[in-house]
Design a protein around this motif. Structure first.
Motif, PDB file in Angstrom:
ATOM      1  N   ARG A 124       0.832  -1.209   0.000  1.00  0.00           N
ATOM      2  CA  ARG A 124       0.000   0.000   0.000  1.00  0.00           C
ATOM      3  C   ARG A 124       0.866   1.259   0.000  1.00  0.00           C
ATOM      4  N   GLN A 125       1.866   1.290   0.870  1.00  0.00           N
ATOM      5  CA  GLN A 125       2.768   2.442   0.945  1.00  0.00           C
ATOM      6  C   GLN A 125       3.457   2.692  -0.390  1.00  0.00           C
ATOM      7  N   ASN A 126       3.986   1.621  -0.978  1.00  0.00           N
ATOM      8  CA  ASN A 126       4.713   1.762  -2.247  1.00  0.00           C
ATOM      9  C   ASN A 126       3.794   2.234  -3.365  1.00  0.00           C
ATOM     10  N   CYS A 127       2.561   1.714  -3.359  1.00  0.00           N
ATOM     11  CA  CYS A 127       1.602   2.082  -4.401  1.00  0.00           C
ATOM     12  C   CYS A 127       1.222   3.559  -4.281  1.00  0.00           C
ATOM     13  N   ILE A 128       0.900   3.998  -3.069  1.00  0.00           N
ATOM     14  CA  ILE A 128       0.553   5.405  -2.849  1.00  0.00           C
ATOM     15  C   ILE A 128       1.705   6.307  -3.268  1.00  0.00           C
ATOM     16  N   SER A 129       2.922   5.929  -2.861  1.00  0.00           N
ATOM     17  CA  SER A 129       4.108   6.727  -3.184  1.00  0.00           C
ATOM     18  C   SER A 129       4.328   6.810  -4.693  1.00  0.00           C
ATOM     19  N   GLU A 130       4.138   5.672  -5.394  1.00  0.00           N
ATOM     20  CA  GLU A 130       4.356   5.663  -6.846  1.00  0.00           C
ATOM     21  C   GLU A 130       3.314   6.512  -7.572  1.00  0.00           C
ATOM     22  N   ILE A 131       2.054   6.407  -7.159  1.00  0.00           N
ATOM     23  CA  ILE A 131       0.997   7.197  -7.802  1.00  0.00           C
ATOM     24  C   ILE A 131       1.242   8.692  -7.596  1.00  0.00           C
ATOM     25  N   ILE A 132       1.545   9.081  -6.356  1.00  0.00           N
ATOM     26  CA  ILE A 132       1.771  10.497  -6.066  1.00  0.00           C
ATOM     27  C   ILE A 132       3.037  10.996  -6.768  1.00  0.00           C
ATOM     28  N   ALA A 161      -3.423   4.961   6.408  1.00  0.00           N
ATOM     29  CA  ALA A 161      -3.295   5.287   4.991  1.00  0.00           C
ATOM     30  C   ALA A 161      -3.196   6.797   4.788  1.00  0.00           C
ATOM     31  N   PHE A 162      -3.907   7.561   5.606  1.00  0.00           N
ATOM     32  CA  PHE A 162      -3.832   9.024   5.520  1.00  0.00           C
ATOM     33  C   PHE A 162      -2.399   9.498   5.771  1.00  0.00           C
ATOM     34  N   LEU A 163      -1.758   8.934   6.784  1.00  0.00           N
ATOM     35  CA  LEU A 163      -0.373   9.310   7.085  1.00  0.00           C
ATOM     36  C   LEU A 163       0.575   8.884   5.966  1.00  0.00           C
ATOM     37  N   GLU A 164       0.246   7.791   5.289  1.00  0.00           N
ATOM     38  CA  GLU A 164       1.068   7.354   4.151  1.00  0.00           C
ATOM     39  C   GLU A 164       0.939   8.321   2.974  1.00  0.00           C
ATOM     40  N   ILE A 165      -0.245   8.890   2.794  1.00  0.00           N
ATOM     41  CA  ILE A 165      -0.419   9.933   1.766  1.00  0.00           C
ATOM     42  C   ILE A 165       0.404  11.166   2.146  1.00  0.00           C
ATOM     43  N   VAL A 166       0.329  11.555   3.424  1.00  0.00           N
ATOM     44  CA  VAL A 166       1.115  12.703   3.914  1.00  0.00           C
ATOM     45  C   VAL A 166       2.600  12.483   3.629  1.00  0.00           C
ATOM     46  N   SER A 167       3.076  11.296   3.943  1.00  0.00           N
ATOM     47  CA  SER A 167       4.488  10.969   3.754  1.00  0.00           C
ATOM     48  C   SER A 167       4.896  11.045   2.286  1.00  0.00           C
ATOM     49  N   ALA A 168       4.034  10.512   1.400  1.00  0.00           N
ATOM     50  CA  ALA A 168       4.339  10.536  -0.034  1.00  0.00           C
ATOM     51  C   ALA A 168       4.349  11.965  -0.570  1.00  0.00           C
ATOM     52  N   LEU A 169       3.404  12.789  -0.117  1.00  0.00           N
ATOM     53  CA  LEU A 169       3.359  14.187  -0.545  1.00  0.00           C
ATOM     54  C   LEU A 169       4.575  14.960  -0.022  1.00  0.00           C
ATOM     55  N   THR A 170       4.973  14.673   1.216  1.00  0.00           N
ATOM     56  CA  THR A 170       6.143  15.333   1.800  1.00  0.00           C
ATOM     57  C   THR A 170       7.409  14.974   1.020  1.00  0.00           C
ATOM     58  N   VAL A 197      -0.191  14.568  12.215  1.00  0.00           N
ATOM     59  CA  VAL A 197       0.756  14.223  11.145  1.00  0.00           C
ATOM     60  C   VAL A 197       2.189  14.612  11.510  1.00  0.00           C
ATOM     61  N   THR A 198       2.371  15.326  12.608  1.00  0.00           N
ATOM     62  CA  THR A 198       3.693  15.871  12.947  1.00  0.00           C
ATOM     63  C   THR A 198       4.744  14.782  13.074  1.00  0.00           C
ATOM     64  N   GLY A 199       4.410  13.705  13.772  1.00  0.00           N
ATOM     65  CA  GLY A 199       5.371  12.614  13.949  1.00  0.00           C
ATOM     66  C   GLY A 199       5.844  12.044  12.622  1.00  0.00           C
ATOM     67  N   THR A 200       4.919  11.885  11.691  1.00  0.00           N
ATOM     68  CA  THR A 200       5.264  11.368  10.364  1.00  0.00           C
ATOM     69  C   THR A 200       6.204  12.325   9.635  1.00  0.00           C
ATOM     70  N   LEU A 201       5.924  13.633   9.713  1.00  0.00           N
ATOM     71  CA  LEU A 201       6.770  14.626   9.057  1.00  0.00           C
ATOM     72  C   LEU A 201       8.179  14.632   9.649  1.00  0.00           C
ATOM     73  N   VAL A 202       8.263  14.531  10.973  1.00  0.00           N
ATOM     74  CA  VAL A 202       9.572  14.523  11.633  1.00  0.00           C
ATOM     75  C   VAL A 202      10.404  13.328  11.168  1.00  0.00           C
ATOM     76  N   ILE A 203       9.772  12.147  11.142  1.00  0.00           N
ATOM     77  CA  ILE A 203      10.489  10.940  10.705  1.00  0.00           C
ATOM     78  C   ILE A 203      10.935  11.079   9.246  1.00  0.00           C
ATOM     79  N   ASP A 204      10.069  11.621   8.386  1.00  0.00           N
ATOM     80  CA  ASP A 204      10.425  11.794   6.973  1.00  0.00           C
ATOM     81  C   ASP A 204      11.617  12.736   6.820  1.00  0.00           C
TER      82      ASP A 204
END
Length: 231
Positions: A124-132, A161-170, A197-204
């Protein structure tokens, strides 16, 4: 009944295969009609694994989002979760491809939503990242750069999944935007609007710092860390 199902499955596969090879939509339609006559679940599952890749090729060739949506329903018949996830990801990416070719923004958003319902996390993560990633290079890129507004279209998707979209957009923001102050402004606005979403952004940002060796990503991660109330 078992033998009938096996024969109908073979006929359906051969008709669809021939239809795609010869660009004959009538054969494909006949093959799809035969699917309803396969009563044994095992044969339905096996035949979907065989025909969905063929239908994806045909749907992209003809830019048929309807066929892709039908195929998304058909994969629910597949008993093997791993194989279903593989085909689900391919269908979501195919929806994105047709959306990009047709410059169809609602369809592009639907392709991301479809990807968020893939059961296997890594796929799922890879697919979201590839599409974005593909969308960022197209006419949709400008909309995607405004991350807070773009995320408003996905308020109904599951939290992970929402956080995975955030990560791909970031990831695309960090790759494509050169104005670092603009990046900080966008990320701070995100943290203000959606603290979760802050934790996800920090890790990215930390991952980006590790890969690039650029201390700016590290210091920006530390700045955003202040938005996290939970020590």
């Amino acid at each position: 009944k078992s033998n009938q199902s096996r024969v109908f499955a073979m006929l359906a596969r051969d008709l669809i295969d021939a239809g795609v090879s010869d660009a004959a939509p009538d054969l494909i339609d006949q093959g799809l009609l035969l699917l309803d006559r396969i009563s044994f679940r095992k044969y339905r599952s096996d035949i979907m694994i065989d025909i969905i890749p063929l239908l994806i090729v045909w749907a992209i060739t003809t830019r048929s989002q309807n066929l892709l949506r039908t195929s998304l329903l058909l994969i629910e018949e597949i008993g093997d979760i791993s194989k279903r996830a593989v085909l689900h990801a391919e269908l979501a990416k195919a929806l994105a491809t047709v959306a990009i070719l047709e410059k169809d923004k609602p369809l592009f958003l639907d392709s991301i939503r479809s990807a968020t319902s893939i059961h296997q996390k890594i796929r799922r993560q890879n697919c979201i990242s590839e599409i974005i990633g593909k969308g960022a290079k197209t006419v949709f890129g400008k909309d995607m750069a405004d991350i807070p507004r773009f995320l408003e279209r996905f308020s109904e998707v599951p939290p992970d999944a929402f956080l995975e979209i955030v990560s791909a957009l970031t990831e695309q923001l960090l790759e494509r935007v050169k104005d670092k102050q603009q990046i900080i402004t966008i990320l701070q606005q995100l943290c203000y609007d959606k603290p979760e979403v802050t934790g996800t952004l920090v890790i990215d940002l930390l991952k980006k710092a590790e890969r690039s060796g650029d201390q700016w990503f590290l210091s920006t991660a530390m700045e955003l860390q202040q938005h996290i109330s939970d020590k």
